[in-house]
Design an enzyme around this catalytic site. Sequence first.
Site, PDB file in Angstrom:
ATOM      1  N   ASN A  93       0.811  -1.224   0.000  1.00  9.83           N
ATOM      2  CA  ASN A  93       0.000   0.000   0.000  1.00  9.83           C
ATOM      3  C   ASN A  93       0.845   1.276   0.000  1.00  9.83           C
ATOM      4  O   ASN A  93       0.386   2.319  -0.462  1.00  9.83           O
ATOM      5  CB  ASN A  93      -0.904  -0.043   1.242  1.00  9.83           C
ATOM      6  CG  ASN A  93      -1.470   1.315   1.582  1.00  9.83           C
ATOM      7  OD1 ASN A  93      -2.451   1.766   0.996  1.00  9.83           O
ATOM      8  ND2 ASN A  93      -0.838   2.008   2.534  1.00  9.83           N
ATOM      9  N   TYR A 145       3.202   9.144 -11.722  1.00 10.51           N
ATOM     10  CA  TYR A 145       2.354   8.376 -10.793  1.00 10.51           C
ATOM     11  C   TYR A 145       1.489   7.380 -11.565  1.00 10.51           C
ATOM     12  O   TYR A 145       1.395   6.209 -11.210  1.00 10.51           O
ATOM     13  CB  TYR A 145       1.475   9.356 -10.001  1.00 10.51           C
ATOM     14  CG  TYR A 145       0.521   8.703  -9.032  1.00 10.51           C
ATOM     15  CD1 TYR A 145       0.952   8.230  -7.805  1.00 10.51           C
ATOM     16  CD2 TYR A 145      -0.839   8.583  -9.339  1.00 10.51           C
ATOM     17  CE1 TYR A 145       0.072   7.651  -6.907  1.00 10.51           C
ATOM     18  CE2 TYR A 145      -1.734   8.007  -8.452  1.00 10.51           C
ATOM     19  CZ  TYR A 145      -1.268   7.542  -7.234  1.00 10.51           C
ATOM     20  OH  TYR A 145      -2.150   6.961  -6.344  1.00 10.51           O
TER      21      TYR A 145
HETATM   22  P1  NAP Z   1      -1.163   8.508   2.829  1.00 19.18           P
HETATM   23  O1  NAP Z   1      -2.281   8.791   3.759  1.00 19.18           O
HETATM   24  O2  NAP Z   1      -0.272   9.619   2.378  1.00 19.18           O
HETATM   25  O3  NAP Z   1      -0.270   7.332   3.462  1.00 19.18           O
HETATM   26  C1  NAP Z   1       0.907   6.930   2.805  1.00 19.18           C
HETATM   27  C2  NAP Z   1       1.534   5.825   3.615  1.00 19.18           C
HETATM   28  O4  NAP Z   1       2.674   5.339   2.884  1.00 19.18           O
HETATM   29  C3  NAP Z   1       2.051   6.282   4.968  1.00 19.18           C
HETATM   30  O5  NAP Z   1       1.849   5.236   5.884  1.00 19.18           O
HETATM   31  C4  NAP Z   1       3.544   6.501   4.717  1.00 19.18           C
HETATM   32  O6  NAP Z   1       4.341   6.332   5.886  1.00 19.18           O
HETATM   33  C5  NAP Z   1       3.809   5.388   3.718  1.00 19.18           C
HETATM   34  N1  NAP Z   1       4.991   5.579   2.871  1.00 19.18           N
HETATM   35  C6  NAP Z   1       5.252   6.563   1.968  1.00 19.18           C
HETATM   36  N2  NAP Z   1       6.431   6.350   1.356  1.00 19.18           N
HETATM   37  C7  NAP Z   1       6.925   5.197   1.881  1.00 19.18           C
HETATM   38  C8  NAP Z   1       8.099   4.451   1.656  1.00 19.18           C
HETATM   39  N3  NAP Z   1       9.026   4.835   0.746  1.00 19.18           N
HETATM   40  N4  NAP Z   1       8.303   3.320   2.365  1.00 19.18           N
HETATM   41  C9  NAP Z   1       7.379   2.915   3.286  1.00 19.18           C
HETATM   42  N5  NAP Z   1       6.239   3.576   3.530  1.00 19.18           N
HETATM   43  C10 NAP Z   1       6.016   4.705   2.841  1.00 19.18           C
HETATM   44  O7  NAP Z   1      -1.680   7.854   1.462  1.00 19.18           O
HETATM   45  P2  NAP Z   1      -2.973   6.980   1.075  1.00 19.18           P
HETATM   46  O8  NAP Z   1      -3.903   7.840   0.327  1.00 19.18           O
HETATM   47  O9  NAP Z   1      -3.461   6.186   2.218  1.00 19.18           O
HETATM   48  O10 NAP Z   1      -2.280   6.032  -0.023  1.00 19.18           O
HETATM   49  C11 NAP Z   1      -2.106   4.644   0.134  1.00 19.18           C
HETATM   50  C12 NAP Z   1      -2.025   4.038  -1.244  1.00 19.18           C
HETATM   51  O11 NAP Z   1      -3.239   4.260  -1.948  1.00 19.18           O
HETATM   52  C13 NAP Z   1      -0.916   4.639  -2.115  1.00 19.18           C
HETATM   53  O12 NAP Z   1      -0.283   3.590  -2.841  1.00 19.18           O
HETATM   54  C14 NAP Z   1      -1.683   5.544  -3.060  1.00 19.18           C
HETATM   55  O13 NAP Z   1      -1.008   5.735  -4.289  1.00 19.18           O
HETATM   56  C15 NAP Z   1      -2.969   4.767  -3.233  1.00 19.18           C
HETATM   57  N6  NAP Z   1      -4.086   5.572  -3.708  1.00 19.18           N
HETATM   58  C16 NAP Z   1      -4.562   6.613  -2.967  1.00 19.18           C
HETATM   59  C17 NAP Z   1      -5.611   7.370  -3.472  1.00 19.18           C
HETATM   60  C18 NAP Z   1      -6.191   8.547  -2.721  1.00 19.18           C
HETATM   61  O14 NAP Z   1      -6.942   9.345  -3.315  1.00 19.18           O
HETATM   62  N7  NAP Z   1      -5.921   8.699  -1.429  1.00 19.18           N
HETATM   63  C19 NAP Z   1      -6.179   7.067  -4.716  1.00 19.18           C
HETATM   64  C20 NAP Z   1      -5.659   5.991  -5.437  1.00 19.18           C
HETATM   65  C21 NAP Z   1      -4.619   5.251  -4.924  1.00 19.18           C
HETATM   66  P3  NAP Z   1       4.582   7.529   6.957  1.00 19.18           P
HETATM   67  O15 NAP Z   1       3.316   7.620   7.751  1.00 19.18           O
HETATM   68  O16 NAP Z   1       5.737   7.077   7.777  1.00 19.18           O
HETATM   69  O17 NAP Z   1       4.854   8.766   6.167  1.00 19.18           O
END
Ligand code: NAP
Length: 252
Positions: free
Chosen positions: A93, A158
Amino acid sequence: MNELELQNRTALVTGGSRGIGRSCCLQLAAAGAKVAVNFISNDSAAREVVEQIESGGGQAIACKADVSSPEQVQMMIGQVEKQLGPVEVLVNNAGVFDFVPHDQTPLKVWKRMLDVNLTGCYLTIWAVKDDMIRRGFGRIVNIASIAGLAPRPMSIAYSVSKAGVISLTKSLGVAIAEHNVRINAVAPGLIDTEILADVDQGSLDDLIGTTPMKRIGKSDEIADLVLFLLSERSSFMTGQTLVASGGRVTLP
Ligand code: NAP
């Protein structure tokens, strides 16, 4: 309907400290799994997830690692194995996002997107898949995005990284299907998390306005699908990508 059958399984959720990953950790713990909560920098958020799981009677650990680093991923897998047992369930994730046009996509931005979002999936999967094959059990879900399915004028790096995640899911899913190691993906649309912090309100309003359901999604709505794909309720599925986008993208 089959049960989830995730009790006592060892699960690793990358980026489990916040957003969608956090919801996945909490739902996995509620299903009885032992949960390793990966994070890169936000110790307090990861600790809070672990404490919430423990206060509900579950078992969890926090593990710091950058998923784009082969060494750190290997160390993380070793830590999880030592403290919770071999990884049987993996949610890839962790991800980063930049809302930038094509002319603001230098090599540095391109590489960071590919390294974390795509190579990160490769590294964690390759660190556990042979053991899963040997044991004859493995469940993997990769978090992709609708950006990997539809053309996007913004966030091209992305989008490419997420198209790669979908392709990796398809190809590896087929390659290891006979070993009872299932690998699927979820492609979310707009979900209300901190990853959208740098997107201006006007662009967010446009995106929500052009979403058929006219709203943003919640992390738990994605975690519900992740749990379904990890569970025996999806026992005949591998290599697939489920889209959850309020109707924004529909597969042919
Ligand atoms: P988020 O709230 O920004 O959380 C990101 C998470 O990834 C955090 O736990 C962060 O850790 C961790 N992280 C970032 N870089 C990392 C690395 N290099 N190694 C290990 N951990 C790392 O994002 P989210 O929206 O929940 O996103 C989760 C996934 O869903 C992502 O793959 C994103 O592309 C995908 N996604 C999100 C959306 C959306 O609209 N939100 C839509 C489509 C897909 P820290 O807490 O330590 O910073």
